[in-house]
Design an enzyme around this catalytic site. Sequence first.
Site, PDB file in Angstrom:
ATOM      1  N   HIS A  31      62.753   9.634 -12.688  1.00 40.86           N
ATOM      2  CA  HIS A  31      62.906   8.665 -11.605  1.00 40.86           C
ATOM      3  C   HIS A  31      62.419   7.280 -12.016  1.00 40.86           C
ATOM      4  O   HIS A  31      63.092   6.273 -11.793  1.00 40.86           O
ATOM      5  CB  HIS A  31      62.134   9.132 -10.367  1.00 40.86           C
ATOM      6  CG  HIS A  31      62.737  10.340  -9.721  1.00 40.86           C
ATOM      7  ND1 HIS A  31      62.117  11.559  -9.706  1.00 40.86           N
ATOM      8  CD2 HIS A  31      63.917  10.509  -9.091  1.00 40.86           C
ATOM      9  CE1 HIS A  31      62.889  12.435  -9.072  1.00 40.86           C
ATOM     10  NE2 HIS A  31      63.986  11.821  -8.689  1.00 40.86           N
ATOM     11  N   ILE A  32      61.224   7.218 -12.598  1.00 40.55           N
ATOM     12  CA  ILE A  32      60.664   5.907 -12.944  1.00 40.55           C
ATOM     13  C   ILE A  32      61.358   5.343 -14.180  1.00 40.55           C
ATOM     14  O   ILE A  32      61.783   4.185 -14.195  1.00 40.55           O
ATOM     15  CB  ILE A  32      59.138   6.009 -13.175  1.00 40.55           C
ATOM     16  CG1 ILE A  32      58.440   6.456 -11.891  1.00 40.55           C
ATOM     17  CG2 ILE A  32      58.578   4.674 -13.663  1.00 40.55           C
ATOM     18  CD1 ILE A  32      56.972   6.779 -12.040  1.00 40.55           C
TER      19      ILE A  32
ATOM     20  N   ASP B  29      63.827  11.913 -24.022  1.00 45.61           N
ATOM     21  CA  ASP B  29      63.453  12.869 -22.972  1.00 45.61           C
ATOM     22  C   ASP B  29      63.721  14.269 -23.523  1.00 45.61           C
ATOM     23  O   ASP B  29      64.615  14.455 -24.360  1.00 45.61           O
ATOM     24  CB  ASP B  29      64.299  12.626 -21.704  1.00 45.61           C
ATOM     25  CG  ASP B  29      63.668  13.248 -20.463  1.00 45.61           C
ATOM     26  OD1 ASP B  29      63.216  12.494 -19.579  1.00 45.61           O
ATOM     27  OD2 ASP B  29      63.605  14.501 -20.374  1.00 45.61           O
TER      28      ASP B  29
ATOM     29  N   ALA C   3      51.689   4.068 -17.793  1.00 46.25           N
ATOM     30  CA  ALA C   3      51.438   4.177 -16.345  1.00 46.25           C
ATOM     31  C   ALA C   3      51.782   5.595 -15.911  1.00 46.25           C
ATOM     32  O   ALA C   3      52.216   5.812 -14.785  1.00 46.25           O
ATOM     33  CB  ALA C   3      52.269   3.165 -15.578  1.00 46.25           C
ATOM     34  N   SER C   4      51.608   6.572 -16.819  1.00 39.89           N
ATOM     35  CA  SER C   4      51.943   7.958 -16.438  1.00 39.89           C
ATOM     36  C   SER C   4      50.658   8.719 -16.099  1.00 39.89           C
ATOM     37  O   SER C   4      50.220   8.712 -14.949  1.00 39.89           O
ATOM     38  CB  SER C   4      52.749   8.647 -17.534  1.00 39.89           C
ATOM     39  OG  SER C   4      52.034   8.723 -18.744  1.00 39.89           O
TER      40      SER C   4
ATOM     41  N   ASP D 248      47.330   1.849 -17.070  1.00 36.01           N
ATOM     42  CA  ASP D 248      47.081   1.952 -15.624  1.00 36.01           C
ATOM     43  C   ASP D 248      46.330   3.241 -15.295  1.00 36.01           C
ATOM     44  O   ASP D 248      45.833   3.404 -14.192  1.00 36.01           O
ATOM     45  CB  ASP D 248      48.438   1.924 -14.890  1.00 36.01           C
ATOM     46  CG  ASP D 248      48.283   1.832 -13.373  1.00 36.01           C
ATOM     47  OD1 ASP D 248      47.438   1.040 -12.912  1.00 36.01           O
ATOM     48  OD2 ASP D 248      49.008   2.545 -12.651  1.00 36.01           O
TER      49      ASP D 248
ATOM     50  N   GLU E  16      38.928   8.918 -14.145  1.00 40.20           N
ATOM     51  CA  GLU E  16      39.026   7.708 -13.318  1.00 40.20           C
ATOM     52  C   GLU E  16      37.926   7.731 -12.256  1.00 40.20           C
ATOM     53  O   GLU E  16      37.583   8.811 -11.741  1.00 40.20           O
ATOM     54  CB  GLU E  16      40.405   7.637 -12.656  1.00 40.20           C
ATOM     55  CG  GLU E  16      41.516   7.544 -13.694  1.00 40.20           C
ATOM     56  CD  GLU E  16      42.917   7.460 -13.096  1.00 40.20           C
ATOM     57  OE1 GLU E  16      43.051   7.511 -11.859  1.00 40.20           O
ATOM     58  OE2 GLU E  16      43.875   7.323 -13.886  1.00 40.20           O
TER      59      GLU E  16
ATOM     60  N   HIS F 266      44.893   2.216 -11.831  1.00 41.59           N
ATOM     61  CA  HIS F 266      45.857   3.194 -11.311  1.00 41.59           C
ATOM     62  C   HIS F 266      46.568   2.653 -10.064  1.00 41.59           C
ATOM     63  O   HIS F 266      46.562   3.293  -8.999  1.00 41.59           O
ATOM     64  CB  HIS F 266      45.173   4.533 -11.016  1.00 41.59           C
ATOM     65  CG  HIS F 266      46.124   5.692 -10.998  1.00 41.59           C
ATOM     66  ND1 HIS F 266      45.756   6.958 -11.374  1.00 41.59           N
ATOM     67  CD2 HIS F 266      47.433   5.785 -10.635  1.00 41.59           C
ATOM     68  CE1 HIS F 266      46.796   7.773 -11.241  1.00 41.59           C
ATOM     69  NE2 HIS F 266      47.823   7.083 -10.798  1.00 41.59           N
TER      70      HIS F 266
ATOM     71  N   GLY G 175      49.907   1.663 -10.123  1.00 45.31           N
ATOM     72  CA  GLY G 175      51.365   1.674 -10.325  1.00 45.31           C
ATOM     73  C   GLY G 175      52.131   1.888  -9.030  1.00 45.31           C
ATOM     74  O   GLY G 175      53.128   1.230  -8.753  1.00 45.31           O
ATOM     75  N   GLY G 176      51.659   2.812  -8.208  1.00 46.96           N
ATOM     76  CA  GLY G 176      52.375   3.129  -6.965  1.00 46.96           C
ATOM     77  C   GLY G 176      51.740   2.458  -5.759  1.00 46.96           C
ATOM     78  O   GLY G 176      52.072   2.788  -4.617  1.00 46.96           O
TER      79      GLY G 176
END
Length: 480
Positions: free
Chosen positions: A220-221, A240, A297-298, A323, A328, A358, A360-361
């Site tokens: 998706h990303i 992938d 950013a995963s 990210d 964390e 973190h 990203g979203g």
Amino acid sequence: MAHPRDIARSALSNAVSYSTLSVSPTATFHSPTANFHSPTAGSQPGSFAGSSFAYRPGPQRQLKPFNTEDIKILLLENVNETGRNILKGQGYQVEFLKSSLPEPELIEKIRDVHVIGIRSKTKLTAKVLAEAKNLLVIGCFCIGTNQVDLEYAAKHGIAVFNSPFANSRSVAELVIAEIISLARQLGDRSLEMHRGTWNKVSAKCWEIRGKTLGIVGYGHIGSQLSVLAEAMGMNVIYYDILTLMAIGTAQQVPTLEHLLEQADFVTLHVPETPETKNLISTKQFEHMKTGSYLINASRGTVVDIPALIKAMRSGKVAGAALDVYPNEPAANGDYFTNDLNTWAEDLRGLNNIILTPHIGGSTEEAQRAIGVEVAEALVRYINQGITVGSVNLPEVTLRSPGIEDEDRARVIYIHRNVPGVLRKVNEILAEHNVDKQISDSKGDIAYLMADISNVKTEDIKEIRDNLDALSSRIITRVLY
Ligand SMILES: NC(=O)C1=CN([C@@H]2O[C@H](COP(=O)(O)OP(=O)(O)OC[C@H]3O[C@@H](n4cnc5c(N)ncnc54)[C@H](O)[C@@H]3O)[C@@H](O)[C@H]2O)C=CC1
Ligand SMILES: O=C(O)CCC(=O)C(=O)O
């Protein structure tokens, strides 16, 4: 002897009371659009905001086996108010906390609740879940579900839902910003100005037009990012484990090494799995072009950070944006130091590295949409037993009975996937009229849903007891 979890859950599903009639519940099987702005829409019982697939037009009965106010929900990690409002609108008891909890406190609280809502930080391990005797369902208000022991949850009949793509666009936009920022060393220039130093340089600052972006993980990303990067004049290649259709003029490459050797910018969009742990380490940095850039950013475990520090010090990697980190902080204001990750100070001392917490979203659009999507999935599961969108149980749905359909009950039987179960279940249900029945399995776990008519209130206990007595049983729920 019955497990305490089952006794507690039974208490909920044994409570005999016909629920009030409500407006038509429809189902949302897709993420709400990213510009969803109404925090209260969908909060009334039985209605679902942003619905794109109403699977029964007329008024339907809302199936509930309990008083909704008996349902206790714990929401951690600042779940958006859209989600909170939907759950509160159902009448459930909702406790809301802004941060995650240390394990001992989490265990203490999870014992009491039927539903827990988390984001990426709260680790729901087998040890924690073993204490969650009442837990029916987990809502991950994010994409990643690596923080939950999905297998343990499935084996104990605990459904897990997430929001598979409501924040994908936000992550892709952040990565675009980072590509330009790294190419122009924006982080360093800004920091220098904040410290009072004028440093006008063009050496080793680049346009991104015509450069090659290598995307690892074209889901998706990754695929969303591919479109944005091409629009900015970049060439896109991707790697992938699946063969996936290329969007625009992007090209899939056969191996990670092919990607690393060609890309000016490498960006990672894979889930956390045993295979992706240290996916980028010393050997992979050797394959990268000298002067290239890395963006992650995963999940923090995907990059071997000490190896990145070496690659940046040697000049092999000209810049990086991170990210996510293996460990964390639990809450805003907490420190990001060597106490958390032994290499934190070394990382902070590097040039041209963008470190973000973190985020990203973390946009208003994404968080609102996630709040709606996950809360609606929880309501559908609690009130109707629908598992569509579950990441660990078979996906099963039936349209709900209409309001005129009296003497009906919905039987949900989560069981071990062993031969002969359906025959035994149907022997138990045979005294009633089975209007609809559906069953599906995922690995060792199967989920059966049957709508039966001609059921009296006093039959319900007997049905439950008989199903509970089967050796294959994990959870029985009877909704009516
Ligand atoms: N920084 C943040 O705030 C956010 C981070 N994420 C992370 O990003 C990850 C990716 O998100 P989506 O694109 O939505 O996931 P997705 O599931 O749509 O795509 C992941 C892709 O990675 C591929 N893949 C899996 N293992 C691989 C491997 N070993 N090598 C190469 N490809 C592999 C899969 O085949 C799939 O195409 C999430 O799992 C989550 O951990 C997601 C959202 C926000
Ligand atoms: O914003 C969050 O809480 C987590 C975002 C994320 O990493 C995800 O959606 O997987």
